[in-house]
Every structure is written in C-alpha cells, then in structure tokens.
Design an enzyme around this catalytic site. Structure first.
Site, mmCIF file in Angstrom:
data_model
loop_
_atom_site.group_PDB
_atom_site.id
_atom_site.type_symbol
_atom_site.label_atom_id
_atom_site.label_comp_id
_atom_site.label_asym_id
_atom_site.label_seq_id
_atom_site.Cartn_x
_atom_site.Cartn_y
_atom_site.Cartn_z
ATOM 1 N N LYS A 124 71.250 21.296 35.184
ATOM 2 C CA LYS A 124 70.601 22.489 35.038
ATOM 3 C C LYS A 124 69.535 22.967 35.792
ATOM 4 C CE LYS A 124 69.176 25.412 30.859
ATOM 5 N NZ LYS A 124 67.775 25.694 31.476
ATOM 6 N N CYS A 432 29.367 38.047 19.462
ATOM 7 C CA CYS A 432 29.343 36.974 20.419
ATOM 8 C C CYS A 432 30.121 37.371 21.597
ATOM 9 C CB CYS A 432 30.012 35.847 19.791
ATOM 10 S SG CYS A 432 30.292 34.434 21.069
#
Ligand code: IVH
Length: 696
Positions: A124, A432
């Site tokens: 493959k 923040c």
C-alpha cells in the site's frame, strides 16, 4: 512543398514516440533503454522542433510535462475545478494485526460458501489516490479522490508527471486508478530546500505529494518529481481478476508496483505481510501497509460491499516504526479553553517518513505513567503512522538521577495561579493572552470561519500589534494595517508588486468569506464543547426556530433567540447533552459569546443558513433548472455559493436562460437574463424568494 512540411511532422512523431517509450522503460519497466545523454539529446531536438513548428505540439508531447510556459500561466483560480467521479472511489477497511487479517480471510471464505478464495497482496503506497480517464489511449482527465464522489480536476498537473503516460500503448478507453507518491529521496531533498528557504516543512511524503499535485500552477508540480503506481482498472471487457488487471495495466504502459503477489491463501498472505514489515524500508517509496484483495472478480461480486468499503479487500497497516531520541525539555502550552498541555521537546529524529521534534505528553498523569523525565532517552512512534507519540522513557538508560517533571503553578502566558481539573491543569483567566490567541486561531481555522490565508504567523503579528483583539476585528482589517507586516510586503517600498498583491489577497479572501454558514459562526465563538457536530445540530434547530429571511437581519434574530434559550431548550436538541447545553447557556449568560457574535455582525459578517446537503434527490429544487443573475446583496452569496446551494437542494444549475429554464433567481442589476425570462414566462424570484424556496 508538402514533402518538406511532412518531414518535421514525421520526425516529431518519431521523437514523441521515442521519448514516451524511454519514459515508460525508465518508469514502468524500471529498465532504461537510453543513457541520460541520449535521452537529453532527444528532448533538445524535440524542443527545437516544437519551437520552429508550434503547430505540431499536442497535449501528449513530452514537452508538455514541464507544465505551461511562464507566459501562459494564468492567475491561480480560487479553487481547482470539481469533477464528479463516474463511479465512486471507495475506501478500505483496516486491519492492524495478523489476527484481523486471518478474520478477513475467514469471513471471505464464509461468504463464498466455505471455499477459500485466492488472494492478491499489494504493497500500500502512501501517497494520494488518483483517477485517470483515458479515451482511445489518450489521457483526457485526472482527478483526485476528494470525498470519493467528487474530486478535483488536476489534469494539467498530472500531465507533468513522467511516470504517467499521456498516451497508452494501445488505444484503450478506460479508467485507471492508482497512487501518486513522492519518492523518499525527493521528499528529503524538497524539505531540505524548504528548510533553507524558511518555508514550512512537509510532515511526510504523502502530504508533500498532495501539496505538490494540488497546485494551481502546474510548473510547480513539474518540479516536484512525483511518481505513480496503478492498481485498479475499469475497462470493457473487464479483466476477470485483480491479477489480470495488474498485467493489463502493465501491458497498457502503466507502472505497477512490482512486489505484488498473486495466488496467495490466508496463510501465505500472512507470510507476505510479515516479510514486508521490515523489507519495506529498503524501498524508494513509503508504504504504510499492504492491501489484500480477493483475486477473482466473480468472487468479489459475490462478496459485495459494506458501507463504502468492499468486503473483498482489506488494508493491513504495518505496526508503527519505533525510534529512540533524547528528551531535551518539556514545554507547557496554554490552549483555547485554558488547559495546560505539556509538550515533549526532543532531539529531531526521523520516524515513519518525517522528522519529529515535538509530541504532546497530554497531562501530568500520562508523564508519570510513562515515566518520562527531561534528559531521558525516550521511545517515539507515530500513532497510525501520523501523530508522533512518546511511548515511554527508558529508565534503564538513565545515567544520572533525573528529577520528575512538575506542572507550573502559574500560567506561562499570564501568570495567573493554575487550578487543577481532575487530571488536567487550567488557567482560569478568561483574558489570558494565550487563550485569546488560541481562540482566534481556532476561529479562523478550517472547521470554523475558514479564513484561509490568515495563518498563525500573520495572526500573531496582528494580535501583537493590537490590531486584532477579537474575531470581528479580522473583518475590519484594512490594507494599512497589513502594510509592512512580515511576508505581507509594503504598500510603499520597492516590493510593490509583491506587497499589495499579498495584502489584497488576504483582504479579498476575507471579504469573499463575509457570509458564513451559521454553524461555522457558532464554532468560531469557541464555546467549550461546541465543535462542528454540535454547532451543526444547534444551527439546524435555530434555522427551524428563526426562519431564514436572507440578509444580515437573520443573524441578529438568531442571536436574540440564542440569548433567550434555556438549558432545557438546548437539551431538547438531539445530539446536545446537559453538559453542552450548560456550556452554551453560560457562554451567553456571561455576555462573552453574545458580545463577540454581535461584534462579528457589526464588522460585516453575515450568518447564513446551511445549504441543504441531505436528501438531494428529493430536495426542494428537484427537477428545477435554475439560472442565477445579478448581484446577491441581501444574502451576500457569491454566484458560486448560490449555485452550490441550488445543487445541494437538488436543482440543476444553468448559465443562460433557455426554454428549459424553469426558475430565475434575480439579484440586483439583473438585466438581459431577466428580460429573457419574462419573455419566456419563466418564474422569477428575488433573493428572499430564493431563500424561501431553498427550504430556509
Ligand atoms: S485499492 C476499493 N490498492 O489506500 C479499493 N488502494 O484505503 C480501493 N492505496 O484510497 C483501493 N495502494 O489511496 C488499493 N494497491 C492499492 C493501494 C491502495 C494504496 C490507497 C488508496 C486508497 C486507500 C484505501
């Protein structure tokens, strides 16, 4: 006179044949018939002949493999053209262990009434699937797999790949499928080049093959040294077996992977797999497994399909390659929702085809469980051969006493004291900077607003300069704000050509994506637990509650609805649980989500209902032949977007008004087409009518 005119033509055909034959011998048979010098001489002669007789040039000429000349290059299209596959390109089910392979063989035998079928094993290749259409031996179209039904037209790019013949050895009409890949040495060379040019590196040969092929400019593909193996053939009469198809492909002049083996049983297939686990590393191309196929087409037909995969084939994935490297440090990243993630910083190492430097360590418990310490030699692998993963630290190789890692007690970005949520640490400060940046990055991402072109680097600069604080600011960007940013060029200096182009590209792209489907907008708000799937469910319900009107007003009406909805109302939506519902309600209760949505609308974003994608055959426009004309100002849809919606609703899109047209959508300034439609008595709708017809 005619004799003279014939001579270059004849020589030309000879040269084309000789070069194509040489390419085939080199790429397909792996048996070169010419020396490099001889080959180059043919190419030089061909080029000279083509320069003198441009009328001779055909698309099959080897010279066309270098892509169009610089002068012919057209402005890159926004997207490659989509093409529908004649038959769907399926995928394979996976097996990760020899047991699963044995199960596959056993269930195939069962499906054939107890008879064990003969199997073919193919390596493959890790590249990207391609469909090639040949008509009477000529390559006429090449398309990527896409979603299996619709792919992208990459014919011009594929013509530059020398391993893919533009003319077959026989005038066959057929579809060939196979894998385009980048050989390992080319991948390494390309990344080295990119590193030197400070360009982002490709993660693996597969990505680089895809990136090299999906180029708007085929000359880029031409330089990338891609190659190809064929593994599937659709031709009439059809080959009776996969092994016969592979032989036929070779006979037609297409390269096939030479290590494929036929005539296997379940047991001998298992030995083939075991044999190749290690041997695959000696190949010039990356393989991530092997495909086992039932050989006889009659058997394949008897076994049939399950969902989108054949029951007669399976992809066996090789076990991940493990390597060792040194852990240099552990850095801590703050995510969009405030969670702190420890990240392993390692000595760069090549694993399964790409260089790895960093890998997430997830959380402190994982670090303890794997016992990894800074300074350790660690075992690294890629999960599914893609995502790097630290398996464990090699405690037995420690030569000194290394301290255990501890999570920081304050946020690395803003210094706020960190809190612990079960196994994870979190920065509770909603303002923040790191969280804000990650929220923005998420909002522009593919699964949200998809503002391609606003990459991480650009976004970082914009945030740093205070130009972009929240998502809406992106829709307010001006050329001046982009001026002089890194890689943007400048409006005023010598790089005029470069600068304003990049700037206007970015601005043009944002403008073009001014109207976005509601679910995308919801994802972009960055509400905890609201990803693509949840956002789609919620958007569907909102579309039901607030019938789309077209235009900017709809989004605002939806916002009012969102603000008023209760936890119970959200949990009533299928797919939305209590935790998710709470999260949405609280995001709107704190005002944050509502404010950023309002800001987005103020900045010009238009939320639109999602196109109807299901039930196309019975869609609201089924049977209609629809023409769109004029500018769609109320919805802000581009012509293309409107046409996509028509297609999704089951309608047929047409360009011009004819007797076959059944519906005209008339936006602003619809001139001659409107007149033509009126004359023919065709139904005409405005944008609002169109939206209503779409079932909005
Ligand atoms: S057969 C219905 N054979 O693997 C069968 N696929 O998950 C379709 N691939 O999309 C595929 N080498 O990109 C087949 N020898 C081979 C292959 C192969 C690579 C890829 C292909 C496909 C994916 C299947």
């Amino acid at each position: 006179m005619s004799g003279k005119a014939l001579a270059p033509g004849a020589r030309y055909r000879e040269l084309v044949t000789a070069i194509n034959e040489a390419d085939r011998r080199y790429y397909v048979d792996d048996a070169p018939m010419l020396t490099d010098a001889e080959y180059d001489a043919l190419r030089v002669e061909l080029n000279a002949l083509e320069a003198a007789h441009p009328e001779l040039v055909t698309p099959e000429s080897p010279s066309q493999r270098v892509g169009p000349s610089a002068d012919d290059r057209v402005e890159p299209a926004v997207k490659l053209t989509e093409v529908r596959h004649e038959r769907p390109m399926l995928s394979l089910s996976n097996a990760f262990s020899p047991e699963e392979v044995a199960d596959f063989a056993a269930s195939a035998a069962k499906g054939l009434g107890g008879r064990e079928p003969e199997l073919v094993a193919e390596l493959k290749i890790d590249g990207l699937a391609i469909s090639l259409i040949y008509e009477r031996g000529k390559l006429v179209r090449a398309a990527t797999r896409g979603d299996g039904t619709t792919g992208e037209d990459v014919t011009a790019n594929v013509r530059t790949i020398r391993a893919i013949p533009t003319t077959l050895k026989q005038p066959a009409t057929c579809e060939v499928r196979g894998e385009i890949y980048m050989p390992k040495p080319s991948f390494a060379a390309l990344n080295a080049e990119r590193a030197a040019a400070d360009l982002p590196l490709y993660a693996n040969p597969r990505n680089s093959a895809a990136g090299s092929l999906r180029q708007k400019d085929a000359t880029v593909t031409a330089q990338r040294n891609l190659s190809f193996f064929a593994y599937q053939l659709f031709e009439e009469p059809a080959p009776a077996a996969q092994s016969a198809a592979l032989r036929r492909l070779h006979e037609l002049g297409l390269p096939t992977e030479q290590n494929a083996r036929a005539g296997l049983t379940g047991t001998s297939a298992a030995s083939f797999l075991a044999e190749w686990v290690e041997k695959r590393r000696t190949l010039e191309y990356e393989t991530d497994g092997a495909v086992l196929k039932v050989d006889a087409v009659a058997d394949q037909e008897q076994l049939g399909y399950i969902a989108r995969s054949p029951k007669w084939a399976i992809a066996y994935k090789f076990p991940p390659e493990q390597v060792t490297t040194k852990l240099l440090g552990i850095s801590v990243e703050v995510g969009r929702t405030g969670y702190l993630t420890p990240v392993a910083e390692m000595e760069p190492v090549l694993v399964a085809g790409s260089t790895v430097r960093r890998a997430t360590l997830h959380n402190i418990d994982e670090i303890r469980r794997k016992d990894v310490r800074v300074g350790d030699i660690v075992v690294l692998q890629k999960a599914g051969d893609v995502i790097p993963e630290v398996v464990r630290g090699l405690a037995e190789r420690r030569t000194a006493l290394l301290p255990e890692f501890t999570m920081p007690t304050s946020c690395p970005s803003c210094g706020t004291a960190v809190v612990r949520d079960e196994v994870r640490h979190r920065c509770p400060n909603r303002a923040c900077p790191a969280q804000n940046f990650e929220t923005l990055r998420y909002a522009v991402g593919r699964g949200a607003l998809d503002l391609e072109g606003v990459g991480e680097k650009l976004l970082a600069q914009l945030v740093e300069r205070g130009v972009v604080r929240r998502i809406g600011d992106l829709y307010r960007l001006t050329a001046e704000q982009l001026d002089g940013l890194d890689r943007m060029g400048s409006l005023s200096d010598g790089s005029r050509r470069e600068g304003p182009n990049r700037i206007s590209n970015v601005l043009g792209m944002i403008k073009e994506r001014r109207s976005r489907e509601l679910w995308r907008v919801l994802v972009a708000l960055g509400i905890r637990h609201v990803g693509e799937a949840t956002a789609t469910d919620v958007a569907t319900e909102l579309q039901r509650r607030v019938p789309p009107t077209g235009g900017a007003a709809w989004g605002r009406a939806v916002l009012a609805e969102l603000r008023s909805m209760t936890t119970e109302q959200f949990t009533a939506i299928s797919g939305v649980g209590a935790v998710v519902a709470e999260s949405i309600v609280s995001a709107f209760a704190t005002g944050l989500a509502g404010e950023s949505l309002e800001d987005l609308f103020n900045a010009g974003l238009i939320a639109v209902p999602a196109a109807v994608t299901t039930n196309v055959a019975g869609g609201p426009l089924a049977g209609e032949v629809v023409v769109v004309t004029g500018t769609l100002t109320a919805t802000g849809w581009s012509r293309r977007e409107a046409q996509d919606r028509i297609a999704a609703a089951g309608g047929t899109v047409a360009d011009g008004v004819t007797a076959k047209t059944t519906l005209l959508v008339a936006g602003e300034k619809s001139g001659s087409k409107r007149a033509a439609a009126e004359k023919l008595g065709i139904t005409i709708v405005d944008e609002a009518g169109f939206v209503a017809l779409l079932g909005g």
